[in-house]
Design a protein around this motif. Structure first.
Motif, PDB file in Angstrom:
ATOM      1  N   CYS A  57       0.840  -1.192   0.000  1.00 53.26           N
ATOM      2  CA  CYS A  57       0.000   0.000   0.000  1.00 53.26           C
ATOM      3  C   CYS A  57       0.876   1.243   0.000  1.00 53.26           C
ATOM      4  O   CYS A  57       2.023   1.214   0.473  1.00 53.26           O
ATOM      5  CB  CYS A  57      -0.900  -0.007   1.235  1.00 53.26           C
ATOM      6  SG  CYS A  57      -2.171   1.271   1.188  1.00 53.26           S
ATOM      7  N   SER A  61      -0.198   1.971   7.039  1.00 53.86           N
ATOM      8  CA  SER A  61      -1.153   0.948   7.470  1.00 53.86           C
ATOM      9  C   SER A  61      -2.042   1.414   8.614  1.00 53.86           C
ATOM     10  O   SER A  61      -3.202   0.990   8.725  1.00 53.86           O
ATOM     11  CB  SER A  61      -0.405  -0.315   7.895  1.00 53.86           C
ATOM     12  OG  SER A  61       0.354  -0.821   6.832  1.00 53.86           O
ATOM     13  N   TYR A  64      -4.607   3.021   6.574  1.00 49.26           N
ATOM     14  CA  TYR A  64      -5.218   2.164   5.566  1.00 49.26           C
ATOM     15  C   TYR A  64      -5.745   0.903   6.249  1.00 49.26           C
ATOM     16  O   TYR A  64      -5.277  -0.223   6.023  1.00 49.26           O
ATOM     17  CB  TYR A  64      -4.215   1.808   4.472  1.00 49.26           C
ATOM     18  CG  TYR A  64      -4.866   1.253   3.223  1.00 49.26           C
ATOM     19  CD1 TYR A  64      -5.412   2.109   2.261  1.00 49.26           C
ATOM     20  CD2 TYR A  64      -4.940  -0.110   3.003  1.00 49.26           C
ATOM     21  CE1 TYR A  64      -6.013   1.599   1.127  1.00 49.26           C
ATOM     22  CE2 TYR A  64      -5.543  -0.632   1.864  1.00 49.26           C
ATOM     23  CZ  TYR A  64      -6.076   0.238   0.934  1.00 49.26           C
ATOM     24  OH  TYR A  64      -6.684  -0.277  -0.198  1.00 49.26           O
ATOM     25  N   SER A  65      -6.711   1.096   7.114  1.00 50.24           N
ATOM     26  CA  SER A  65      -7.350   0.023   7.865  1.00 50.24           C
ATOM     27  C   SER A  65      -8.645   0.590   8.432  1.00 50.24           C
ATOM     28  O   SER A  65      -8.849   1.809   8.458  1.00 50.24           O
ATOM     29  CB  SER A  65      -6.439  -0.491   8.984  1.00 50.24           C
ATOM     30  OG  SER A  65      -5.936   0.572   9.770  1.00 50.24           O
ATOM     31  N   TRP A  74       0.966  -4.470  12.549  1.00 48.44           N
ATOM     32  CA  TRP A  74       1.608  -4.233  11.257  1.00 48.44           C
ATOM     33  C   TRP A  74       3.120  -4.320  11.414  1.00 48.44           C
ATOM     34  O   TRP A  74       3.697  -3.697  12.306  1.00 48.44           O
ATOM     35  CB  TRP A  74       1.235  -2.864  10.695  1.00 48.44           C
ATOM     36  CG  TRP A  74      -0.214  -2.676  10.392  1.00 48.44           C
ATOM     37  CD1 TRP A  74      -1.088  -1.857  11.054  1.00 48.44           C
ATOM     38  CD2 TRP A  74      -0.977  -3.300   9.352  1.00 48.44           C
ATOM     39  NE1 TRP A  74      -2.331  -1.928  10.496  1.00 48.44           N
ATOM     40  CE2 TRP A  74      -2.305  -2.814   9.452  1.00 48.44           C
ATOM     41  CE3 TRP A  74      -0.669  -4.227   8.356  1.00 48.44           C
ATOM     42  CZ2 TRP A  74      -3.320  -3.218   8.580  1.00 48.44           C
ATOM     43  CZ3 TRP A  74      -1.678  -4.627   7.487  1.00 48.44           C
ATOM     44  CH2 TRP A  74      -2.979  -4.128   7.601  1.00 48.44           C
ATOM     45  N   TYR A  78       4.228   0.697   5.898  1.00 51.97           N
ATOM     46  CA  TYR A  78       3.314   0.480   4.782  1.00 51.97           C
ATOM     47  C   TYR A  78       3.047  -1.019   4.662  1.00 51.97           C
ATOM     48  O   TYR A  78       3.976  -1.803   4.457  1.00 51.97           O
ATOM     49  CB  TYR A  78       3.915   0.999   3.471  1.00 51.97           C
ATOM     50  CG  TYR A  78       4.073   2.496   3.401  1.00 51.97           C
ATOM     51  CD1 TYR A  78       3.056   3.303   2.908  1.00 51.97           C
ATOM     52  CD2 TYR A  78       5.253   3.106   3.828  1.00 51.97           C
ATOM     53  CE1 TYR A  78       3.202   4.681   2.839  1.00 51.97           C
ATOM     54  CE2 TYR A  78       5.414   4.483   3.760  1.00 51.97           C
ATOM     55  CZ  TYR A  78       4.385   5.264   3.267  1.00 51.97           C
ATOM     56  OH  TYR A  78       4.534   6.633   3.208  1.00 51.97           O
ATOM     57  N   GLY A  79       1.789  -1.406   4.760  1.00 53.42           N
ATOM     58  CA  GLY A  79       1.446  -2.816   4.721  1.00 53.42           C
ATOM     59  C   GLY A  79       1.716  -3.449   3.366  1.00 53.42           C
ATOM     60  O   GLY A  79       1.463  -2.852   2.318  1.00 53.42           O
ATOM     61  N   ILE A  84      -1.921  -7.240   4.317  1.00 59.63           N
ATOM     62  CA  ILE A  84      -3.231  -6.594   4.191  1.00 59.63           C
ATOM     63  C   ILE A  84      -4.311  -7.641   3.957  1.00 59.63           C
ATOM     64  O   ILE A  84      -5.412  -7.570   4.529  1.00 59.63           O
ATOM     65  CB  ILE A  84      -3.211  -5.555   3.049  1.00 59.63           C
ATOM     66  CG1 ILE A  84      -2.251  -4.412   3.396  1.00 59.63           C
ATOM     67  CG2 ILE A  84      -4.611  -5.009   2.787  1.00 59.63           C
ATOM     68  CD1 ILE A  84      -1.993  -3.453   2.256  1.00 59.63           C
ATOM     69  N   TYR A  87      -5.113  -9.303   7.147  1.00 62.62           N
ATOM     70  CA  TYR A  87      -5.911  -8.389   7.972  1.00 62.62           C
ATOM     71  C   TYR A  87      -7.389  -8.469   7.586  1.00 62.62           C
ATOM     72  O   TYR A  87      -8.269  -8.559   8.459  1.00 62.62           O
ATOM     73  CB  TYR A  87      -5.385  -6.965   7.806  1.00 62.62           C
ATOM     74  CG  TYR A  87      -6.276  -5.891   8.397  1.00 62.62           C
ATOM     75  CD1 TYR A  87      -6.337  -5.687   9.770  1.00 62.62           C
ATOM     76  CD2 TYR A  87      -7.057  -5.080   7.582  1.00 62.62           C
ATOM     77  CE1 TYR A  87      -7.147  -4.693  10.314  1.00 62.62           C
ATOM     78  CE2 TYR A  87      -7.861  -4.092   8.109  1.00 62.62           C
ATOM     79  CZ  TYR A  87      -7.910  -3.902   9.478  1.00 62.62           C
ATOM     80  OH  TYR A  87      -8.724  -2.923  10.005  1.00 62.62           O
TER      81      TYR A  87
END
Length: 490
Positions: A57, A61, A64-65, A74, A78-79, A84, A87
Protein backbone atom coordinates in the motif's frame (compact mmCIF):
# COMPACT_ATOMS: atom_id res chain seq x y z
CA UNK A 1 -25.46 -21.85 -4.46
CA UNK A 2 -28.42 -19.54 -5.15
CA UNK A 3 -31.39 -20.97 -7.02
CA UNK A 4 -33.51 -19.06 -9.50
CA UNK A 5 -36.16 -18.20 -6.90
CA UNK A 6 -33.91 -17.00 -4.11
CA UNK A 7 -34.61 -13.53 -2.76
CA UNK A 8 -32.48 -11.49 -0.33
CA UNK A 9 -32.92 -8.08 1.20
CA UNK A 10 -29.47 -6.82 0.19
CA UNK A 11 -27.01 -8.09 -2.42
CA UNK A 12 -23.50 -6.66 -2.24
CA UNK A 13 -21.10 -7.11 -5.17
CA UNK A 14 -17.45 -7.41 -4.15
CA UNK A 15 -15.69 -8.75 -1.04
CA UNK A 16 -12.87 -6.25 -0.78
CA UNK A 17 -12.47 -3.50 1.81
CA UNK A 18 -15.85 -1.97 0.94
CA UNK A 19 -17.83 -5.21 0.87
CA UNK A 20 -16.37 -6.58 4.08
CA UNK A 21 -16.74 -3.26 5.90
CA UNK A 22 -20.33 -2.97 4.74
CA UNK A 23 -20.99 -6.53 5.93
CA UNK A 24 -19.68 -5.64 9.39
CA UNK A 25 -21.87 -2.57 9.69
CA UNK A 26 -24.97 -4.31 8.28
CA UNK A 27 -24.71 -6.99 10.95
CA UNK A 28 -24.23 -4.37 13.66
CA UNK A 29 -27.41 -2.63 12.46
CA UNK A 30 -29.39 -5.87 12.71
CA UNK A 31 -29.37 -6.85 9.02
CA UNK A 32 -28.74 -10.55 8.46
CA UNK A 33 -30.52 -11.20 5.16
CA UNK A 34 -27.71 -10.15 2.86
CA UNK A 35 -25.14 -11.80 0.61
CA UNK A 36 -21.78 -10.64 -0.70
CA UNK A 37 -21.12 -11.87 -4.24
CA UNK A 38 -17.42 -12.34 -4.96
CA UNK A 39 -16.20 -13.46 -8.38
CA UNK A 40 -12.87 -14.79 -7.02
CA UNK A 41 -12.37 -17.82 -4.81
CA UNK A 42 -11.05 -15.63 -1.99
CA UNK A 43 -12.00 -12.35 -0.32
CA UNK A 44 -9.79 -9.27 -0.48
CA UNK A 45 -10.60 -7.50 -3.73
CA UNK A 46 -7.54 -5.78 -5.14
CA UNK A 47 -5.41 -7.23 -2.33
CA UNK A 48 -6.37 -10.74 -3.38
CA UNK A 49 -5.92 -10.07 -7.10
CA UNK A 50 -2.62 -8.17 -7.09
CA UNK A 51 0.27 -10.45 -6.15
CA UNK A 52 3.12 -8.90 -8.15
CA UNK A 53 6.55 -8.63 -6.48
CA UNK A 54 6.73 -5.69 -4.09
CA UNK A 55 2.95 -5.17 -3.96
CA UNK A 56 2.17 -2.91 -1.00
CA UNK A 57 0.00 0.00 0.00
CA UNK A 58 1.10 3.59 -0.49
CA UNK A 59 -0.89 4.80 2.53
CA UNK A 60 0.48 4.05 6.02
CA UNK A 61 -1.15 0.95 7.47
CA UNK A 62 -2.33 2.76 10.59
CA UNK A 63 -4.64 4.74 8.30
CA UNK A 64 -5.22 2.16 5.57
CA UNK A 65 -7.35 0.02 7.87
CA UNK A 66 -10.81 0.15 9.40
CA UNK A 67 -11.32 2.63 12.24
CA UNK A 68 -13.37 -0.04 14.05
CA UNK A 69 -10.64 -2.68 13.71
CA UNK A 70 -7.23 -1.15 14.53
CA UNK A 71 -4.29 -3.46 14.06
CA UNK A 72 -1.20 -2.90 16.24
CA UNK A 73 0.57 -5.83 14.57
CA UNK A 74 1.61 -4.23 11.26
CA UNK A 75 5.22 -5.25 10.66
CA UNK A 76 5.97 -2.29 8.40
CA UNK A 77 4.86 1.31 8.17
CA UNK A 78 3.31 0.48 4.78
CA UNK A 79 1.45 -2.82 4.72
CA UNK A 80 2.45 -5.41 2.15
CA UNK A 81 -0.11 -7.32 0.08
CA UNK A 82 0.05 -10.58 2.09
CA UNK A 83 -0.30 -8.71 5.39
CA UNK A 84 -3.23 -6.59 4.19
CA UNK A 85 -4.99 -9.71 2.88
CA UNK A 86 -4.48 -11.45 6.23
CA UNK A 87 -5.91 -8.39 7.97
CA UNK A 88 -9.07 -8.53 5.83
CA UNK A 89 -9.48 -12.24 6.52
CA UNK A 90 -9.16 -11.60 10.24
CA UNK A 91 -11.76 -8.82 10.19
CA UNK A 92 -14.24 -10.89 8.16
CA UNK A 93 -13.85 -13.81 10.57
CA UNK A 94 -14.00 -11.74 13.76
CA UNK A 95 -17.16 -9.87 12.77
CA UNK A 96 -19.04 -12.83 11.31
CA UNK A 97 -19.00 -11.70 7.68
CA UNK A 98 -17.57 -14.90 6.17
CA UNK A 99 -20.89 -16.76 6.17
CA UNK A 100 -22.44 -14.05 3.98
CA UNK A 101 -19.79 -14.31 1.21
CA UNK A 102 -20.42 -16.41 -1.90
CA UNK A 103 -17.18 -17.10 -3.71
CA UNK A 104 -16.75 -17.86 -7.42
CA UNK A 105 -19.94 -15.91 -8.06
CA UNK A 106 -19.49 -13.33 -10.80
CA UNK A 107 -22.15 -10.79 -11.62
CA UNK A 108 -23.31 -11.30 -15.21
CA UNK A 109 -26.25 -8.91 -15.25
CA UNK A 110 -28.40 -6.88 -12.89
CA UNK A 111 -31.52 -4.98 -13.88
CA UNK A 112 -34.17 -3.08 -11.96
CA UNK A 113 -37.62 -4.68 -12.24
CA UNK A 114 -39.97 -1.72 -11.92
CA UNK A 115 -43.12 -3.84 -11.81
CA UNK A 116 -41.93 -5.93 -8.86
CA UNK A 117 -39.83 -3.25 -7.22
CA UNK A 118 -36.64 -5.22 -6.87
CA UNK A 119 -33.39 -6.10 -8.62
CA UNK A 120 -33.09 -9.15 -10.86
CA UNK A 121 -29.55 -10.50 -10.68
CA UNK A 122 -27.88 -13.12 -12.87
CA UNK A 123 -24.58 -14.57 -11.73
CA UNK A 124 -22.20 -17.31 -12.81
CA UNK A 125 -23.90 -19.57 -10.27
CA UNK A 126 -27.54 -18.80 -10.98
CA UNK A 127 -30.09 -16.04 -10.60
CA UNK A 128 -31.64 -14.27 -7.64
CA UNK A 129 -33.55 -11.12 -6.70
CA UNK A 130 -32.80 -8.46 -4.12
CA UNK A 131 -34.60 -5.48 -2.66
CA UNK A 132 -31.34 -3.49 -2.64
CA UNK A 133 -28.18 -3.81 -4.73
CA UNK A 134 -24.84 -2.37 -3.59
CA UNK A 135 -21.76 -2.11 -5.79
CA UNK A 136 -18.66 -2.50 -3.61
CA UNK A 137 -16.49 -3.02 -6.68
CA UNK A 138 -13.14 -1.29 -6.58
CA UNK A 139 -12.21 1.12 -9.37
CA UNK A 140 -9.03 -0.85 -10.18
CA UNK A 141 -10.45 -4.31 -10.66
CA UNK A 142 -9.94 -4.87 -14.39
CA UNK A 143 -6.65 -4.80 -16.28
CA UNK A 144 -6.21 -2.41 -19.20
CA UNK A 145 -3.91 -3.38 -22.07
CA UNK A 146 -3.55 -0.98 -25.02
CA UNK A 147 -4.35 -2.24 -28.50
CA UNK A 148 -1.01 -2.15 -30.30
CA UNK A 149 -0.51 -3.39 -33.87
CA UNK A 150 0.93 -6.91 -33.90
CA UNK A 151 0.35 -7.67 -30.23
CA UNK A 152 -1.31 -10.96 -31.18
CA UNK A 153 1.87 -12.06 -32.98
CA UNK A 154 4.18 -11.77 -29.97
CA UNK A 155 5.65 -15.23 -29.32
CA UNK A 156 7.22 -14.51 -25.93
CA UNK A 157 5.46 -14.31 -22.58
CA UNK A 158 3.26 -11.39 -21.69
CA UNK A 159 1.07 -10.58 -18.71
CA UNK A 160 -0.44 -7.63 -16.85
CA UNK A 161 0.71 -6.77 -13.34
CA UNK A 162 -2.81 -7.60 -12.12
CA UNK A 163 -2.35 -11.17 -13.39
CA UNK A 164 1.29 -11.78 -12.52
CA UNK A 165 2.67 -15.03 -13.92
CA UNK A 166 4.57 -16.46 -10.96
CA UNK A 167 5.40 -19.62 -12.91
CA UNK A 168 7.42 -17.68 -15.46
CA UNK A 169 11.13 -17.30 -14.64
CA UNK A 170 12.46 -13.85 -15.53
CA UNK A 171 16.08 -14.69 -14.70
CA UNK A 172 18.41 -13.51 -17.46
CA UNK A 173 15.54 -12.49 -19.78
CA UNK A 174 15.11 -9.37 -21.86
CA UNK A 175 12.06 -7.86 -20.18
CA UNK A 176 9.96 -4.92 -21.32
CA UNK A 177 7.84 -3.08 -18.76
CA UNK A 178 5.24 -0.88 -20.42
CA UNK A 179 3.94 1.84 -18.14
CA UNK A 180 5.31 3.65 -15.10
CA UNK A 181 2.33 3.88 -12.79
CA UNK A 182 2.10 2.93 -9.13
CA UNK A 183 2.27 -0.85 -9.70
CA UNK A 184 5.26 -0.65 -12.05
CA UNK A 185 7.11 1.61 -9.62
CA UNK A 186 6.76 -1.12 -7.01
CA UNK A 187 7.67 -4.20 -9.06
CA UNK A 188 10.48 -2.73 -11.21
CA UNK A 189 12.97 -2.57 -8.29
CA UNK A 190 12.03 -6.14 -7.38
CA UNK A 191 12.67 -7.69 -10.80
CA UNK A 192 15.60 -5.51 -11.92
CA UNK A 193 18.32 -7.55 -10.15
CA UNK A 194 17.23 -10.85 -11.71
CA UNK A 195 16.53 -9.95 -15.34
CA UNK A 196 19.20 -9.77 -18.03
CA UNK A 197 17.98 -6.55 -19.63
CA UNK A 198 15.10 -4.37 -18.46
CA UNK A 199 13.58 -1.86 -20.88
CA UNK A 200 11.09 0.52 -19.29
CA UNK A 201 8.73 2.23 -21.73
CA UNK A 202 7.58 5.49 -20.19
CA UNK A 203 4.74 7.56 -21.62
CA UNK A 204 5.04 10.30 -19.01
CA UNK A 205 7.31 10.54 -16.00
CA UNK A 206 5.56 10.11 -12.64
CA UNK A 207 6.21 12.36 -9.69
CA UNK A 208 8.17 10.28 -7.15
CA UNK A 209 8.44 11.45 -3.54
CA UNK A 210 10.20 9.79 -0.59
CA UNK A 211 8.38 6.78 0.88
CA UNK A 212 10.28 6.56 4.17
CA UNK A 213 9.16 3.03 4.90
CA UNK A 214 10.52 1.05 7.83
CA UNK A 215 10.00 -2.20 9.68
CA UNK A 216 8.22 -1.80 13.01
CA UNK A 217 9.96 -3.24 16.02
CA UNK A 218 8.53 -5.71 18.51
CA UNK A 219 8.66 -2.90 21.09
CA UNK A 220 6.58 -0.56 18.90
CA UNK A 221 3.95 -3.24 18.37
CA UNK A 222 3.88 -4.05 22.07
CA UNK A 223 3.36 -0.40 22.99
CA UNK A 224 0.51 -0.06 20.50
CA UNK A 225 -1.17 -3.18 21.88
CA UNK A 226 -1.03 -1.78 25.39
CA UNK A 227 -1.88 1.82 24.48
CA UNK A 228 -4.71 1.88 21.90
CA UNK A 229 -5.09 5.64 22.35
CA UNK A 230 -1.57 6.04 21.01
CA UNK A 231 -2.62 4.06 17.93
CA UNK A 232 -5.50 6.49 17.41
CA UNK A 233 -3.10 9.41 17.73
CA UNK A 234 -0.76 7.90 15.13
CA UNK A 235 -3.71 7.34 12.81
CA UNK A 236 -4.79 10.96 13.32
CA UNK A 237 -1.33 12.25 12.53
CA UNK A 238 -1.19 10.32 9.27
CA UNK A 239 -4.71 11.51 8.43
CA UNK A 240 -3.72 15.14 8.88
CA UNK A 241 -0.54 14.76 6.83
CA UNK A 242 -2.26 13.13 3.87
CA UNK A 243 -5.28 15.42 4.10
CA UNK A 244 -2.93 18.36 3.69
CA UNK A 245 -2.30 17.37 0.07
CA UNK A 246 -5.74 18.84 -0.61
CA UNK A 247 -3.99 22.22 -0.49
CA UNK A 248 -2.48 21.29 -3.86
CA UNK A 249 -5.48 19.48 -5.29
CA UNK A 250 -8.30 21.96 -4.79
CA UNK A 251 -7.28 24.95 -2.64
CA UNK A 252 -4.52 26.68 -4.61
CA UNK A 253 -2.09 25.22 -7.14
CA UNK A 254 0.71 27.36 -5.69
CA UNK A 255 0.83 24.99 -2.72
CA UNK A 256 2.36 22.43 -5.11
CA UNK A 257 5.80 24.03 -5.04
CA UNK A 258 7.08 22.47 -1.78
CA UNK A 259 5.89 19.03 -2.91
CA UNK A 260 7.46 19.46 -6.35
CA UNK A 261 10.71 20.61 -4.73
CA UNK A 262 10.69 17.41 -2.66
CA UNK A 263 10.19 15.34 -5.81
CA UNK A 264 12.98 17.13 -7.67
CA UNK A 265 15.32 16.69 -4.70
CA UNK A 266 14.56 12.96 -4.67
CA UNK A 267 15.32 12.75 -8.40
CA UNK A 268 18.58 14.74 -8.17
CA UNK A 269 19.76 12.81 -5.13
CA UNK A 270 19.10 9.36 -6.59
CA UNK A 271 19.81 9.87 -10.32
CA UNK A 272 23.24 11.39 -10.92
CA UNK A 273 23.13 11.02 -14.72
CA UNK A 274 21.81 14.28 -16.20
CA UNK A 275 20.38 12.74 -19.39
CA UNK A 276 18.48 10.08 -17.49
CA UNK A 277 17.29 12.69 -15.02
CA UNK A 278 15.84 14.74 -17.89
CA UNK A 279 13.85 11.72 -19.05
CA UNK A 280 12.52 11.14 -15.54
CA UNK A 281 11.51 14.75 -14.89
CA UNK A 282 7.70 15.21 -14.97
CA UNK A 283 6.38 17.92 -17.29
CA UNK A 284 3.11 18.52 -15.43
CA UNK A 285 2.00 19.78 -12.02
CA UNK A 286 2.23 17.38 -9.13
CA UNK A 287 -1.23 16.11 -8.20
CA UNK A 288 -2.51 16.27 -11.77
CA UNK A 289 -1.70 12.56 -11.78
CA UNK A 290 -1.25 10.34 -8.79
CA UNK A 291 2.05 11.07 -7.05
CA UNK A 292 3.94 7.90 -6.07
CA UNK A 293 5.91 7.16 -2.92
CA UNK A 294 9.14 5.23 -3.52
CA UNK A 295 12.74 5.16 -2.37
CA UNK A 296 13.73 2.23 -4.61
CA UNK A 297 12.42 3.16 -8.08
CA UNK A 298 15.00 5.72 -9.19
CA UNK A 299 18.01 3.66 -7.99
CA UNK A 300 16.71 0.67 -9.98
CA UNK A 301 16.56 2.76 -13.15
CA UNK A 302 20.19 3.79 -12.80
CA UNK A 303 21.48 0.21 -12.98
CA UNK A 304 23.51 -0.86 -16.06
CA UNK A 305 20.93 -3.46 -17.20
CA UNK A 306 18.09 -0.88 -17.36
CA UNK A 307 17.09 1.46 -20.18
CA UNK A 308 14.30 4.02 -20.02
CA UNK A 309 12.62 4.59 -23.39
CA UNK A 310 10.38 7.61 -23.93
CA UNK A 311 9.67 7.00 -27.63
CA UNK A 312 6.13 5.80 -28.40
CA UNK A 313 5.58 2.12 -29.20
CA UNK A 314 4.17 1.75 -32.70
CA UNK A 315 4.18 -2.01 -33.27
CA UNK A 316 4.80 -5.37 -31.63
CA UNK A 317 6.86 -8.02 -33.40
CA UNK A 318 7.26 -11.73 -32.59
CA UNK A 319 10.06 -10.86 -30.17
CA UNK A 320 10.37 -7.10 -30.27
CA UNK A 321 8.77 -3.71 -29.72
CA UNK A 322 9.20 -1.02 -32.36
CA UNK A 323 9.13 2.66 -31.38
CA UNK A 324 8.42 5.76 -33.43
CA UNK A 325 12.13 6.67 -33.53
CA UNK A 326 12.70 3.58 -35.70
CA UNK A 327 14.38 1.48 -33.01
CA UNK A 328 13.56 -2.25 -32.67
CA UNK A 329 13.79 -3.34 -29.02
CA UNK A 330 14.26 -7.09 -28.68
CA UNK A 331 12.37 -8.61 -25.73
CA UNK A 332 11.48 -12.04 -24.37
CA UNK A 333 8.75 -10.98 -21.94
CA UNK A 334 6.34 -8.05 -21.84
CA UNK A 335 4.91 -6.94 -18.50
CA UNK A 336 2.00 -4.55 -18.88
CA UNK A 337 1.95 -1.92 -16.15
CA UNK A 338 -0.69 0.04 -18.01
CA UNK A 339 -3.26 0.46 -15.28
CA UNK A 340 -6.91 -0.40 -15.11
CA UNK A 341 -10.14 0.10 -16.98
CA UNK A 342 -12.17 2.95 -15.48
CA UNK A 343 -15.04 2.43 -15.07
CA UNK A 344 -14.85 -1.36 -14.69
CA UNK A 345 -16.65 -3.28 -17.45
CA UNK A 346 -18.97 -4.77 -14.85
CA UNK A 347 -20.70 -1.37 -14.71
CA UNK A 348 -22.05 -2.16 -18.18
CA UNK A 349 -23.94 -5.08 -16.64
CA UNK A 350 -25.96 -2.99 -14.18
CA UNK A 351 -29.00 -1.36 -15.76
CA UNK A 352 -31.40 1.04 -14.12
CA UNK A 353 -35.10 1.73 -14.52
CA UNK A 354 -34.71 3.20 -18.04
CA UNK A 355 -32.48 0.39 -19.30
CA UNK A 356 -29.28 2.43 -19.38
CA UNK A 357 -26.21 0.94 -17.75
CA UNK A 358 -23.94 2.49 -15.15
CA UNK A 359 -21.11 2.21 -17.66
CA UNK A 360 -23.02 4.21 -20.28
CA UNK A 361 -23.77 6.95 -17.76
CA UNK A 362 -20.16 7.07 -16.61
CA UNK A 363 -18.78 7.38 -20.14
CA UNK A 364 -21.39 10.02 -20.95
CA UNK A 365 -20.34 11.99 -17.85
CA UNK A 366 -19.31 10.56 -14.47
CA UNK A 367 -22.28 11.25 -12.24
CA UNK A 368 -23.72 10.37 -8.86
CA UNK A 369 -25.01 11.92 -5.68
CA UNK A 370 -22.34 11.95 -2.96
CA UNK A 371 -20.60 9.09 -4.76
CA UNK A 372 -23.21 6.69 -3.37
CA UNK A 373 -26.47 6.88 -5.36
CA UNK A 374 -27.47 7.59 -8.95
CA UNK A 375 -30.68 8.95 -10.47
CA UNK A 376 -32.46 6.25 -12.46
CA UNK A 377 -31.11 3.44 -10.26
CA UNK A 378 -33.62 2.85 -7.44
CA UNK A 379 -32.47 0.97 -4.33
CA UNK A 380 -28.92 1.03 -5.64
CA UNK A 381 -25.80 2.22 -3.84
CA UNK A 382 -22.11 2.43 -4.70
CA UNK A 383 -18.89 2.88 -2.79
CA UNK A 384 -16.18 5.10 -4.27
CA UNK A 385 -18.61 6.13 -6.99
CA UNK A 386 -18.06 9.30 -9.04
CA UNK A 387 -17.06 12.13 -6.68
CA UNK A 388 -16.91 9.70 -3.78
CA UNK A 389 -13.15 9.16 -3.94
CA UNK A 390 -10.53 11.58 -2.64
CA UNK A 391 -7.12 12.35 -4.06
CA UNK A 392 -5.88 13.48 -0.66
CA UNK A 393 -7.01 10.74 1.71
CA UNK A 394 -7.04 7.02 2.36
CA UNK A 395 -9.73 5.26 0.34
CA UNK A 396 -10.73 3.41 3.51
CA UNK A 397 -11.72 6.67 5.20
CA UNK A 398 -14.02 7.54 2.30
CA UNK A 399 -15.40 3.99 2.14
CA UNK A 400 -16.30 4.07 5.84
CA UNK A 401 -18.14 7.37 5.36
CA UNK A 402 -20.13 5.83 2.50
CA UNK A 403 -20.86 2.68 4.49
CA UNK A 404 -22.34 4.81 7.30
CA UNK A 405 -24.54 6.61 4.78
CA UNK A 406 -25.69 3.40 3.07
CA UNK A 407 -26.51 1.61 6.32
CA UNK A 408 -28.43 4.64 7.59
CA UNK A 409 -30.41 4.66 4.32
CA UNK A 410 -31.25 0.98 4.72
CA UNK A 411 -32.18 1.54 8.35
CA UNK A 412 -34.51 4.36 7.24
CA UNK A 413 -36.13 2.08 4.67
CA UNK A 414 -36.61 -0.63 7.26
CA UNK A 415 -37.94 1.62 10.01
CA UNK A 416 -40.34 3.48 7.71
CA UNK A 417 -41.33 0.44 5.69
CA UNK A 418 -40.18 1.99 2.40
CA UNK A 419 -39.98 -0.23 -0.68
CA UNK A 420 -38.15 2.16 -2.98
CA UNK A 421 -35.81 5.12 -2.73
CA UNK A 422 -34.16 7.01 -5.56
CA UNK A 423 -32.14 10.21 -5.44
CA UNK A 424 -34.00 13.16 -6.90
CA UNK A 425 -32.63 14.36 -10.21
CA UNK A 426 -32.47 17.96 -8.96
CA UNK A 427 -30.44 16.89 -5.91
CA UNK A 428 -27.96 15.02 -8.10
CA UNK A 429 -27.67 17.88 -10.57
CA UNK A 430 -27.05 20.37 -7.77
CA UNK A 431 -24.32 18.12 -6.38
CA UNK A 432 -22.69 17.77 -9.82
CA UNK A 433 -22.78 21.55 -10.34
CA UNK A 434 -21.06 21.95 -6.99
CA UNK A 435 -18.40 19.42 -7.99
CA UNK A 436 -17.82 21.15 -11.33
CA UNK A 437 -17.65 24.60 -9.73
CA UNK A 438 -15.14 23.46 -7.13
CA UNK A 439 -13.06 21.61 -9.74
CA UNK A 440 -12.85 24.38 -12.30
CA UNK A 441 -9.39 25.73 -11.43
CA UNK A 442 -7.94 22.68 -9.75
CA UNK A 443 -4.70 20.90 -10.61
CA UNK A 444 -6.73 17.95 -11.92
CA UNK A 445 -8.19 20.03 -14.74
CA UNK A 446 -5.46 22.62 -15.42
CA UNK A 447 -2.36 20.62 -14.49
CA UNK A 448 -1.17 19.91 -18.06
CA UNK A 449 -1.55 16.13 -17.96
CA UNK A 450 -3.95 13.35 -18.89
CA UNK A 451 -5.01 10.77 -16.32
CA UNK A 452 -7.97 8.79 -15.01
CA UNK A 453 -8.61 11.80 -12.75
CA UNK A 454 -10.07 13.48 -15.84
CA UNK A 455 -12.91 12.87 -18.26
CA UNK A 456 -12.01 11.33 -21.63
CA UNK A 457 -11.61 14.73 -23.28
CA UNK A 458 -9.47 16.03 -20.41
CA UNK A 459 -11.79 18.96 -19.75
CA UNK A 460 -13.27 18.04 -16.38
CA UNK A 461 -12.77 16.23 -13.11
CA UNK A 462 -13.83 12.60 -13.62
CA UNK A 463 -14.80 11.83 -10.06
CA UNK A 464 -12.49 13.04 -7.29
CA UNK A 465 -14.20 14.84 -4.42
CA UNK A 466 -12.86 18.41 -4.65
CA UNK A 467 -13.05 19.23 -0.96
CA UNK A 468 -11.74 18.04 2.40
CA UNK A 469 -12.49 14.43 3.21
CA UNK A 470 -13.64 15.33 6.72
CA UNK A 471 -16.21 17.65 5.13
CA UNK A 472 -17.38 14.72 3.01
CA UNK A 473 -17.65 12.55 6.12
CA UNK A 474 -19.78 15.24 7.79
CA UNK A 475 -22.25 15.50 4.92
CA UNK A 476 -22.59 11.71 4.65
CA UNK A 477 -22.91 11.14 8.41
CA UNK A 478 -26.66 10.62 8.07
CA UNK A 479 -29.03 9.69 5.27
CA UNK A 480 -30.65 12.89 3.93
CA UNK A 481 -34.06 11.47 3.01
CA UNK A 482 -35.24 14.84 1.66
CA UNK A 483 -32.91 14.38 -1.32
CA UNK A 484 -34.78 11.21 -2.33
CA UNK A 485 -38.02 10.10 -3.87
CA UNK A 486 -39.55 7.41 -1.69
CA UNK A 487 -42.53 5.17 -2.34
CA UNK A 488 -44.33 2.06 -1.18
CA UNK A 489 -44.90 1.10 2.39
CA UNK A 490 -44.52 -2.54 3.28
Amino acid sequence: MPNSEEHVSVAVVGAGFAGIGLGVRLREAGFEDFVILERAGELGGTWQANTYPGCACDVPSALYSYSFAPNPEWTRRYGTQPEILDYLRTVALKFGVLRHIRYDTELHEAGWDDARGHWRINTSRGSMTADVLVSAIGPFSEAKIPELPGIENFTGTQFHSLHWDHEHDLAGERVAVIGTGASAVQFIPEIQPEVGQLTVFQRSAPWIVPRLDWATSALERSVLRRMPLLGKAVRGAYFAGIEGFGLVGFVDKRFRHPYEALGRLQLRRQVPDRRLRERLTPDYMIGCKRAIFSDAYYPALTQPNVEVVIARITAVGPRSLRTDDGVEHEVDTIIWGTGFGVPPQVFDRVRGSDGRSMGELYRDRPQSYLGTTVTGFPNFFTTLGPFGAAGNQSAIYMIEAQIRYIVDALRTMRDKGLQRIEVRQEAQQAFLREMDDRSRDTVWVTGNCRSYYQTADGSANAGLYPNWSFEYARRTSRFDADAYLTSGVR
